[in-house]
Design a protein around this motif. Structure first.
Motif, PDB file in Angstrom:
ATOM      1  N   UNK A   1      -3.217  13.107   7.317  1.00  0.00           N
ATOM      2  CA  UNK A   1      -3.583  11.574   6.936  1.00  0.00           C
ATOM      3  C   UNK A   1      -4.108  10.624   7.828  1.00  0.00           C
ATOM      4  N   UNK A   2      -3.231  10.609   8.720  1.00  0.00           N
ATOM      5  CA  UNK A   2      -3.390   9.545  10.029  1.00  0.00           C
ATOM      6  C   UNK A   2      -4.924  10.135  10.650  1.00  0.00           C
ATOM      7  N   UNK A   3      -4.850  11.415  11.060  1.00  0.00           N
ATOM      8  CA  UNK A   3      -6.167  11.997  11.512  1.00  0.00           C
ATOM      9  C   UNK A   3      -7.349  11.732  10.918  1.00  0.00           C
ATOM     10  N   UNK A   4      -7.383  11.917   9.552  1.00  0.00           N
ATOM     11  CA  UNK A   4      -8.376  11.717   8.622  1.00  0.00           C
ATOM     12  C   UNK A   4      -9.131  10.258   8.820  1.00  0.00           C
ATOM     13  N   UNK A   5      -8.016   9.362   8.782  1.00  0.00           N
ATOM     14  CA  UNK A   5      -8.688   7.946   9.072  1.00  0.00           C
ATOM     15  C   UNK A   5      -9.295   7.837  10.450  1.00  0.00           C
TER      16      UNK A   5
ATOM     17  N   UNK B   1       4.552  -3.080  12.552  1.00  0.00           N
ATOM     18  CA  UNK B   1       3.501  -2.516  12.533  1.00  0.00           C
ATOM     19  C   UNK B   1       3.570  -0.949  12.325  1.00  0.00           C
ATOM     20  N   UNK B   2       2.598  -0.139  12.362  1.00  0.00           N
ATOM     21  CA  UNK B   2       2.632   1.312  12.228  1.00  0.00           C
ATOM     22  C   UNK B   2       3.363   2.144  13.621  1.00  0.00           C
ATOM     23  N   UNK B   3       3.163   1.604  14.492  1.00  0.00           N
ATOM     24  CA  UNK B   3       3.595   2.177  15.674  1.00  0.00           C
ATOM     25  C   UNK B   3       4.986   1.893  15.664  1.00  0.00           C
TER      26      UNK B   3
ATOM     27  N   UNK C   1       1.143  -1.314   0.132  1.00  0.00           N
ATOM     28  CA  UNK C   1       0.068   0.083  -0.046  1.00  0.00           C
ATOM     29  C   UNK C   1       0.900   1.220   0.125  1.00  0.00           C
ATOM     30  N   UNK C   2       2.153   1.088  -0.390  1.00  0.00           N
ATOM     31  CA  UNK C   2       3.151   2.033  -0.042  1.00  0.00           C
ATOM     32  C   UNK C   2       2.775   3.408  -1.073  1.00  0.00           C
TER      33      UNK C   2
ATOM     34  N   UNK D   1      -0.059   2.990   7.624  1.00  0.00           N
ATOM     35  CA  UNK D   1       1.133   2.718   7.450  1.00  0.00           C
ATOM     36  C   UNK D   1       1.232   3.801   6.463  1.00  0.00           C
ATOM     37  N   UNK D   2       1.006   3.848   5.117  1.00  0.00           N
ATOM     38  CA  UNK D   2       1.026   4.846   4.375  1.00  0.00           C
ATOM     39  C   UNK D   2       0.801   6.434   4.819  1.00  0.00           C
ATOM     40  N   UNK D   3      -0.406   6.285   5.661  1.00  0.00           N
ATOM     41  CA  UNK D   3      -0.697   7.696   6.356  1.00  0.00           C
ATOM     42  C   UNK D   3       0.240   7.965   7.168  1.00  0.00           C
ATOM     43  N   UNK D   4       0.890   7.333   7.873  1.00  0.00           N
ATOM     44  CA  UNK D   4       2.042   7.888   9.025  1.00  0.00           C
ATOM     45  C   UNK D   4       3.274   8.136   8.181  1.00  0.00           C
ATOM     46  N   UNK D   5       3.338   7.460   7.168  1.00  0.00           N
ATOM     47  CA  UNK D   5       4.630   7.919   6.330  1.00  0.00           C
ATOM     48  C   UNK D   5       4.254   9.215   5.176  1.00  0.00           C
TER      49      UNK D   5
END
Length: 555
Positions: A463-467, A482-484, A421-422, A454-458
């Motif tokens: 983007x993270x807050x949107x999810x 994992x994302x953390x 998903x990158x 993962x792509x949101x955090x990168x």
């Protein structure tokens, strides 16, 4: 040198009052190489009077000042170079009158070309330039050089100028085994994803340049290799910067690149026998210096290992030895690697991709997407099970045109997941919002269980807050980082907490050993950042006995 001679007031930060002081200070550098470079820019507001004053330097108009100063890609400064850099602020008629009684060199013209002086101005400048086939020395740097003005025109993808130069017998370099005009054109393509956001306004000049050079019989140096979903071409002339076709996000441009005949390493230039020439003596001296450097290579490797030990990391070769030992046992590989450190799972997958097959060149869906025949692609996706390669191509196509491709994505009848998903990290935040508005399923996971966090955090905290704002939660129960883990790794590498940690930690309630080991690393090396971290979530508090992670994944 003197202030009247160079008229530096057209440069930002210079004025009639301080020029003499600056020139006096530069006298200490004249004729010397001190490793110091000052990159200058032009003033925002330059009067025509100041431009015309540059023409008053009749005796020194083409006298080039070599100093720590450089401007707009030129390593030297002269009245003539400053004039061509400011010339577009004159009308075409004013410019024509100004250059009629002046003589220019290839150096001036090269700087004008590199700075995209409009073609009508270049044509007039060209008529006043002597010896147009000479080599422009002012653009030679440690990383690039051009044999003639045609090479500069290729780098700027200026086909009209290439045609003009051709009438004067100046052609782009074409030396198989060394470098060709196609090599130069490709290494000057834009590779940043942001430059491909609006493909409707993407310049035609890149495709025009490739087609022009291909028609002239040029080839490019390169090799092909297979990924799990397509054939990738690495374009790279010897001793030059390489460009992968996968970095070029404009489908039409990539299609033309795929037509280029490649020059392989077997066609490299053959080395002549050593003689007693000055060139051979110079090469011998260089080889002696190289040998001295290689003699120190073992010491450099030892220093690198010592640095790893100081940070508490295990060398990557030892990490792969652990992976291979477990792999040779053949059972529960991912699970056993995860117990040691999730990063080993990612390293193992990187070395052993699930899909080793090549892209099916007869994929109708991929052909339809490349041709932008979206309605036919929609019908195909809704009636035909898609391969993993086709799913990956759909993800890539979403980046180009959400409105046209999302219906195709939603209509697919296959349950296969994308290999990764990158690609979504390259979407700008407006595209993330548009996907949400259009009903894209952000619960999507790749074949390894990684989710959209993962792509949101990168990408960004936004983007993270949107999810999170739309009810999605990160998945932390799969094998591998994992994302953390990623966010903690990134925070350590940068010595600063990743902003996306804050929204993620507000929803994560349970932590794994890998999380605590990475927090312990931050505590040891960046205690101030650790204090910020436990203020966000006190459950991440670690003691001095908490083991620090020993394996790293370069992000």
């Amino acid at each position: 040198m003197n202030s009247g001679r160079f008229r530096l007031s057209v440069i930002a930060g210079f004025s009639e009052e301080n020029i003499s002081t600056v020139i006096k200070g530069l006298n200490a550098f004249e004729g010397k190489s001190n490793g110091l470079t000052m990159h200058l820019t032009l003033n925002n507001n330059i009067s025509k009077t100041e431009i015309y004053k540059l023409l008053d330097n009749t005796e020194n108009f083409n006298t080039y000042l070599e100093s720590p100063l450089s401007i707009n890609g030129s390593s030297v400064i002269s009245p003539s170079i400053l004039f061509v850099l400011t010339a577009s602020q004159l009308s075409l008629d004013e410019f024509e009158q100004a250059v009629t009684l002046q003589s220019f060199t290839v150096n001036d013209l090269a700087v004008a070309i590199q700075n995209n002086l409009p073609m009508p101005y270049l044509t007039l400048l060209f008529a006043q330039t002597e010896s147009v086939a000479d080599m422009p020395l002012v653009l030679h740097t440690e990383y690039s050089s051009y044999n003639n003005l045609a090479d500069v025109a290729v780098a700027q993808h200026n086909v009209p100028l290439l045609k003009l130069l051709e009438t004067h017998g100046v052609h782009a370099t074409n030396e198989p085994g060394v470098i060709t005009g196609l090599d130069i054109a490709i290494m000057n393509f834009p590779t940043a994803a942001a430059e491909y956001q609006n493909l409707q306004s993407f310049p035609d000049k890149y495709i025009e340049t490739l087609n022009y050079l291909i028609e002239k019989g040029f080839n490019a140096h390169g090799i092909t290799h297979q990924t799990d979903h397509e054939t990738i071409i690495l374009f790279k002339a010897p001793f030059s910067r390489g460009v992968q076709s996968s970095e070029i996000l404009e489908p039409k441009l990539r299609a033309v690149m795929n037509k280029i005949a490649l020059i392989g390493s077997n066609e490299a230039s053959k080395q002549l026998a050593v003689d007693n020439s000055l060139v051979a003596s110079a090469i011998e001296a260089i080889e002696i210096r190289k040998s001295a450097i290689y003699d120190n290579s073992d010491a450099c490797q030892n220093i690198q290992k010592e640095l790893l030990v100081a940070e508490g990391f295990i060398d990557i070769s030892e990490a792969y030895k652990i992976i291979n030992d477990i792999k040779n046992d053949g059972e529960n590989i991912a699970e056993r690697l995860h117990e040691i450190d999730p990063v080993l799972v990612n390293l193992w997958r990187r070395a052993n991709p699930t899909n080793s097959g090549s892209l099916n060149n007869e994929s109708r869906l991929i052909d339809l997407l490349r041709a932008e025949q979206y309605q036919d692609a929609l019908e195909y996706s809704s009636t035909t099970p898609l391969t993993t390669e086709e799913i990956d191509m759909l993800v890539f196509a979403l980046l180009q045109n959400i409105d046209a491709v999302l219906p195709i994505w939603n209509s697919r009848i296959t349950s296969k997941q994308p290999s990764a998903l990158i690609s979504f990290k390259y979407f700008n935040i407006k595209q993330w919002h548009l996907l949400m508005l259009r009903g894209f399923d952000f619960s999507l996971q790749d074949q390894y269980g990684n989710d959209m966090f993962l792509p949101a955090a990168l990408h960004s905290e936004q983007a993270v807050q949107l999810l999170l704002d739309n009810g999605f939660l990160p998945s932390l129960n799969h094998l591998g980082l994992d994302v953390l883990d990623f966010l903690l790794e990134d925070s350590y590498e940068k010595g600063l907490l990743n902003p996306s940690l804050i929204p993620v930690l507000t929803v994560v309630k349970e932590f794994e050993l890998s999380h605590f080991s990475r927090v312990a690393r931050i505590k040891r090396f960046f205690p101030e950042e650790y204090e910020k971290l436990i203020k966000i979530n006190a459950d991440l508090n670690v003691t001095e006995t908490t083991e620090v992670n020993k394996f790293r994944l370069q992000l």
